[in-house]
Design a protein around this motif. Structure first.
Motif, PDB file in Angstrom:
ATOM      1  N   GLY A 167      31.722  34.582  41.759  1.00 34.36           N
ATOM      2  CA  GLY A 167      31.583  34.694  40.318  1.00 34.36           C
ATOM      3  C   GLY A 167      30.156  35.015  39.939  1.00 34.36           C
ATOM      4  O   GLY A 167      29.294  35.191  40.813  1.00 34.36           O
ATOM      5  N   SER A 168      29.906  35.107  38.653  1.00 32.67           N
ATOM      6  CA  SER A 168      28.579  35.436  38.151  1.00 32.67           C
ATOM      7  C   SER A 168      28.341  34.694  36.846  1.00 32.67           C
ATOM      8  O   SER A 168      29.283  34.341  36.136  1.00 32.67           O
ATOM      9  CB  SER A 168      28.450  36.945  37.894  1.00 32.67           C
ATOM     10  N   ILE A 228      30.142  33.626  31.727  1.00 31.97           N
ATOM     11  CA  ILE A 228      30.521  33.234  33.094  1.00 31.97           C
ATOM     12  C   ILE A 228      31.742  34.020  33.535  1.00 31.97           C
ATOM     13  O   ILE A 228      32.652  34.283  32.767  1.00 31.97           O
ATOM     14  CB  ILE A 228      30.795  31.714  33.180  1.00 31.97           C
ATOM     15  N   PHE A 229      31.715  34.396  34.792  1.00 29.19           N
ATOM     16  CA  PHE A 229      32.810  35.199  35.360  1.00 29.19           C
ATOM     17  C   PHE A 229      33.272  34.549  36.652  1.00 29.19           C
ATOM     18  O   PHE A 229      32.454  34.172  37.490  1.00 29.19           O
ATOM     19  CB  PHE A 229      32.300  36.618  35.657  1.00 29.19           C
ATOM     20  N   LEU A 265      35.984  35.034  39.949  1.00 28.70           N
ATOM     21  CA  LEU A 265      37.002  35.810  40.663  1.00 28.70           C
ATOM     22  C   LEU A 265      38.299  35.034  40.795  1.00 28.70           C
ATOM     23  O   LEU A 265      39.320  35.606  41.186  1.00 28.70           O
ATOM     24  CB  LEU A 265      36.488  36.201  42.057  1.00 28.70           C
ATOM     25  N   ASP A 281      39.953  33.769  38.294  1.00 25.28           N
ATOM     26  CA  ASP A 281      40.870  34.223  37.256  1.00 25.28           C
ATOM     27  C   ASP A 281      41.658  35.405  37.822  1.00 25.28           C
ATOM     28  O   ASP A 281      41.172  36.124  38.685  1.00 25.28           O
ATOM     29  CB  ASP A 281      40.089  34.668  36.002  1.00 25.28           C
ATOM     30  N   ASN A 320      43.404  38.967  38.466  1.00 23.56           N
ATOM     31  CA  ASN A 320      42.831  40.317  38.374  1.00 23.56           C
ATOM     32  C   ASN A 320      43.038  40.920  36.988  1.00 23.56           C
ATOM     33  O   ASN A 320      42.196  41.644  36.478  1.00 23.56           O
ATOM     34  CB  ASN A 320      43.477  41.210  39.448  1.00 23.56           C
ATOM     35  N   ALA A 321      44.161  40.604  36.362  1.00 24.71           N
ATOM     36  CA  ALA A 321      44.457  41.215  35.061  1.00 24.71           C
ATOM     37  C   ALA A 321      43.801  40.495  33.898  1.00 24.71           C
ATOM     38  O   ALA A 321      43.688  41.056  32.810  1.00 24.71           O
ATOM     39  CB  ALA A 321      45.973  41.247  34.843  1.00 24.71           C
ATOM     40  N   THR A 322      43.383  39.266  34.091  1.00 25.53           N
ATOM     41  CA  THR A 322      42.850  38.506  32.944  1.00 25.53           C
ATOM     42  C   THR A 322      41.394  38.118  33.126  1.00 25.53           C
ATOM     43  O   THR A 322      40.854  37.364  32.333  1.00 25.53           O
ATOM     44  CB  THR A 322      43.658  37.208  32.703  1.00 25.53           C
ATOM     45  N   ARG A 323      40.755  38.599  34.166  1.00 28.08           N
ATOM     46  CA  ARG A 323      39.387  38.175  34.343  1.00 28.08           C
ATOM     47  C   ARG A 323      38.392  39.092  33.644  1.00 28.08           C
ATOM     48  O   ARG A 323      38.603  40.279  33.504  1.00 28.08           O
ATOM     49  CB  ARG A 323      39.050  37.980  35.816  1.00 28.08           C
ATOM     50  N   GLY A 324      37.328  38.457  33.223  1.00 28.94           N
ATOM     51  CA  GLY A 324      36.253  39.148  32.526  1.00 28.94           C
ATOM     52  C   GLY A 324      35.201  38.102  32.229  1.00 28.94           C
ATOM     53  O   GLY A 324      35.465  36.905  32.352  1.00 28.94           O
ATOM     54  N   PHE A 325      34.003  38.547  31.901  1.00 23.24           N
ATOM     55  CA  PHE A 325      32.980  37.577  31.522  1.00 23.24           C
ATOM     56  C   PHE A 325      33.467  36.804  30.296  1.00 23.24           C
ATOM     57  O   PHE A 325      33.903  37.399  29.318  1.00 23.24           O
ATOM     58  CB  PHE A 325      31.652  38.263  31.222  1.00 23.24           C
ATOM     59  N   ARG A 326      33.425  35.482  30.403  1.00 22.18           N
ATOM     60  CA  ARG A 326      33.771  34.629  29.265  1.00 22.18           C
ATOM     61  C   ARG A 326      32.496  34.323  28.498  1.00 22.18           C
ATOM     62  O   ARG A 326      31.517  33.861  29.079  1.00 22.18           O
ATOM     63  CB  ARG A 326      34.334  33.283  29.729  1.00 22.18           C
TER      64      ARG A 326
END
Lengths: 390, 390, 390, 390
Positions: A283-284, A297-298, A300, A302, A304-310
């Protein structure tokens, strides 16, 4: 701890009235934001070189006494803690005497002009068994502190990279880009140690260490973009700028991560751009001081379809410092609150004999910080990678 | 120019079918986006090693003939231009023969595995007086091209700093962070030259040169985060990764500016993060490929109360390429359009004998690009600042 | 299905050459993006009023025949589908004849000038058992389609609110804010039906229905900000603007949710701002066409300390349409790709007898869309809430 | 002005200790942020119903006396200003008596439960010639105040549209979306007047009036999403929610502009989303309280190629309030500073007999605000457009 420290009051001796304004404000506000406070701060004395300015300052913030001699202030029996807000050149002298006098010390960054000086300060503090803190206030922003906790908890896995920058354009219309900005102490190496690296870079170096661990080596370059400036007291004459306006560095961490650090006080468009991104194997995390309430915060983990920086708003009761903070900050937290949290933490540690670290930075952190700055500047001169502390 | 080139058609010979898909798509679309086109491309032949894949590829895009031997393709009299989309290892051999055969060449980045190879290609192209282009497609994004124009026109004054990064997480769920991702050609130095530096870093190095001028020296570090990977044809065995997963570099430009360059193909949260910021004495410009239609520009000439980064949507008719573009892109421009613009420019230069540079990158730019990569990798090994081309 | 439709080709008859350019481009690109395509489109004929423009258009896109009479085009035996890209005034006549002639129809939005006209079209299509589609292309953006799937799957719980706006400033420097922009067909109610509501609002109304369900009632206001404009063929004279420049509406949904819808073609700073936010009891979803690749999603199921809007990049293989899409779009997807996906879906439904809905919009959706527009305009006149379809 | 008001001190009587905490904090901080202050506030008394809470409150903030009877507080001769921080139900009674007693009044929003009550307050204040202020603190954010100035100066030309929303999810994990959140005073019409419209909507209505002028008519809908809640003192029983959880409205302004207003305390993902965008014929301005330091401004006067929303950081000395503010806020300004500015302005107006308006909101503004709320709620019930004040 000095005998007369009751759990109820803490006598504050302030030296320096520039960033000292912000510290004074924080001492006054701390008991409002954290109620009941660990101790009620009593503003005993303010020390500066200009008698008139010291007097005005004392009146504004309510200091009981004024000083133009810091030795006398330190010796004042009502003073329990020295809050050291001068340029770096006298940090070592003041701090060593304060420690030897049994006073706790909170010292503005950079801790000293060089690691050598900082080491003296660290030894004096350790020998005196007083609390010692380097005032890296950005650790006390909930978002930054929470970033540290997430990384500690493994949220981003193994750390692979740290990117940090602290860029601004100093106060006023053009800041230091204005060639007529006078040659004040920031541009003199004897007073400031370094330039943008000490003024801004120290902060981002501290955050690098706080979040990603010890820096093992650096390769840097520096630049002076405006080489001469008018003398403050004789503007028709010019003097040489002795410190860097900007620096860039590639860095390596002990844990194998890579990174970059940049700093400049000549960055048009950047108001107060302290930016970091920590990239890990899972993550990042990223942050920008210009949006102080947000931590991105990101993960991996989450899908593949719903992940993104929160874009996490970090001032709920679930975030650091906010549990005891005076009010849930729906509309957000400002820059000066970081100092309030810092003073709260320092007071709590002094009064209740808690550890400054790892949340706060000690003189050890300030010393390590200077080692990195020394290596960075030396690397630029020698044009090679240098081990930190070598 | 080969004799049979009429103003109306251009015979295309494609070698390689990975990024070759994107180029083929661009050749087919160019006449739709730019009508009338400088010439109508005729897809003469596609060459690859796998007869079956070549056949399918030809059918999909409408190539007239298929080849498994690139010499024959080059010699095909209907072929006017060679579009070279293979891994870097054969760029030099193919390109030199193509030039010697009088064919114009557009070659994918990096131009070669080393500057030495690239230099051969450059000399062959210059000797043959053919058009030669290194396919740095991001120059053909309106926002990037317009950034170049603004800098040229003095919008940001004197350049002080360039910060560039190209980070992603390769195709699929975890990309190369997945330790089971096979040891394909990207991880073999003989085929790829370098790793993330060649795959991604070449782009950001090109943009650094395009916007901020020649890089004079670099100090870099590289890392291999996953040291072994399964062999593609024998996944139960592992082989050594030979190239870097990530690199960071401090850089200096000939004009005195500083900078940093970073690249990694292990950056969770970064889909296709090609990011740059150019800071000058009078303003700043920044861009992120993930928001391809936006260029953020800041000018100190705006009044103190009204200045801020302007988020400029760069697809109006006032922006590069858009005057002739098929339709004003209210809703925005996508990644593949950069290739359409690139092919348009190349075709226009070939057919109308115009200069590839400065809008496009020639083999000279590809060669200089390799010099920077060589210096960067050598600097990391030697742990010191290295002059580019030294 | 007309007898001569083979699984391999589909004869296209286009009417109208404005948005018809974009549709033609999509017909040509579909087989490249989706390979193998459900059928290979053959561009049979283009029909328009101006013989010269029709001829140029046919040449550019490769249409086999040109027409100035749409009856003849419809009757052309090679034409399987009519792609209807004219202003709304002839949608009903053309569409009804096309359906009666056994041709499938894809018709630009708004489906008709009024719901009454749209109803005729719907009945004709249903009677003829042809495929019928209203070309609401934004449903075919992966982010928008995926928003629909998430809501369907309960990601945001019970829907509480829908906020939608479609704002722009039309093509050119000032667009319709320029009082000298001529009184073209967009400003004539007989040709356009409504103004900004038909041109832009129809899209956001469709998305409201697509994501949040049927709208039960509306309360609206409209405004004409520039009341007269120069006549196109006699610019020294002015004629009255007959339609609204902007509209705002409060809306109620059958499911109890509230909402707002806004549209304006006089919105400085808004290039192509189609924006929605759907708020539910357990989360929220938002989108802006100006950042077409991003969908922002928020879930209350994330922990209090780690929740925030996630900025999801929606062009991975896990997202709608992208599984079969020609290439994973790291750098992003552009506006015109929505049309390619739309034409793919339409072709797939025609050739393989699949359902247009719920992914695409049928004439039923186009009819319901007109009912909402009719209610909105009537509500503004009558100054009261009006039930849709009452 | 009461006789004993010297230029140096101002006696403060506070009623209510919820938002009263924030006001008390602001009274204490004002002299630090604005030095020298127009007068030094002396916290004379705090009044509340719960003797224990009042006592704790007094101790925390340093109030000299405690009261459980507001009549006695008002009559206290040392009290110069009444700071009224209770729920709306007693605003009218307290305020009228305070005015009749010659005390200046700052009253929390909404000014009253209905415009009828507010009118009584306005008349009493005008008759008594005291200063009267409705505490719409968001006017005192530099960005918001500066937006007003820009619009006044014609930066965006003629106003065409105002879009405003104030959405949040109340304090705690799920806020009012939690069906177990008790039926506190916010849900009782006798105490609160209205629901989300009074709690949040009042703010955005005030900003609409502040920036875009008087609202002439509204068409609204409201919703109660959770109809029953546990009784605070008997959680096993449930009582009916009497006020709206959310509202949407289309609005018209006297100047011909259109607009929308929305409010909800059930908006997952929205921490404190007070958002507005004012669109004019020559530009647009937008703001989001969640990014309190930024004002986004767009001007059609910038060239077509360089125009875009400028993200202006509004805490330079060139921005409202910042000239006298204690320190240039590089790192930004927080939510509570808006209250400090508000208290500064109120104090300055009281002590120096300046006008509260147009920067601040008077009881007249509070009254007009109530008229809009009344019309909005009535419009939702009557299902028609209603003129404000009709």
């Amino acid at each position: 701890m000095p005998e007369h420290v009751s759990p109820r009051t803490l006598g504050v001796g302030m030296i320096g009235y520039n960033i000292g304004r912000v510290h004074s404000h924080a001492w006054l506000n701390m008991p409002l934001f954290y109620h009941p406070p660990p101790a009620k701060p009593i503003l005993i004395g303010i020390c500066g070189r200009d008698r008139e300015r010291v007097k005005n300052f004392a009146e504004k913030f309510g200091y009981k006494r004024t000083f133009t001699d810091w030795v006398t202030l330190i010796k004042d029996p009502e003073v329990d803690v020295i809050d050291l807000c001068t340029p770096p050149n006298i940090h070592a002298d003041v701090s060593v005497l304060a420690c030897e006098s049994g006073k706790h010390v909170i010292c503005e960054k950079p801790l000293a002009r060089t690691a050598k000086e900082a080491e003296l300060m660290l030894r004096a503090a350790e020998k005196a068994h007083v609390k010692h803190m380097t005032a890296f206030n950005y650790r006390f922003i909930p978002a930054v502190c929470y970033a540290g906790k997430l990384i500690q908890d493994g949220f981003i896995g193994r750390i692979l990279n740290f990117r940090g920058a602290y860029l601004n354009i100093e106060i006023g219309d053009l800041g230091y880009l204005n060639p007529d900005a006078p040659l004040d102490w920031h541009f003199k190496s004897e007073l400031a140690g370094y330039g943008a690296v000490a003024d801004l870079g120290a902060h981002i170096i501290d955050i690098a260490r706080f979040l990603a661990g010890e820096i093992s080596s650096v390769a840097a370059a520096t630049a002076v973009f405006i080489k001469e400036r008018p003398l403050p007291n004789a503007p028709e004459k010019k003097g040489a700028v002795e410190v860097e306006d900007a620096a860039v560095a590639a860095i390596k961490f002990q844990n194998g991560a890579l990174g970059t650090i940049e700093t400049s006080w000549m960055a048009p468009g950047r108001k107060d751009f302290l930016r970091f991104e920590v990239t890990g194997s899972e993550g990042s995390i990223r942050f920008n001081l210009e949006r102080i309430n947000e931590l991105e915060i990101f993960s991996l983990k989450d899908s593949n379809a719903t992940r993104g920086f929160r874009d996490v708003w970090t001032t709920s009761k679930a975030h650091p410092f906010m549990e005891k903070f005076w009010v849930e900050q729906g509309g957000g937290f400002g820059w000066d609150h970081s100092f309030v949290n810092e003073i709260y933490h320092f007071t709590d540690c002094v009064v209740n004999d808690k550890q400054i670290e790892p949340i706060g930075a000690t003189f050890f952190d300030g010393y390590k910080n200077c080692l990195v700055m020394d290596a960075l500047i030396a690397s630029a001169k020698q044009e090679r990678w240098l081990a930190v502390g070598a």
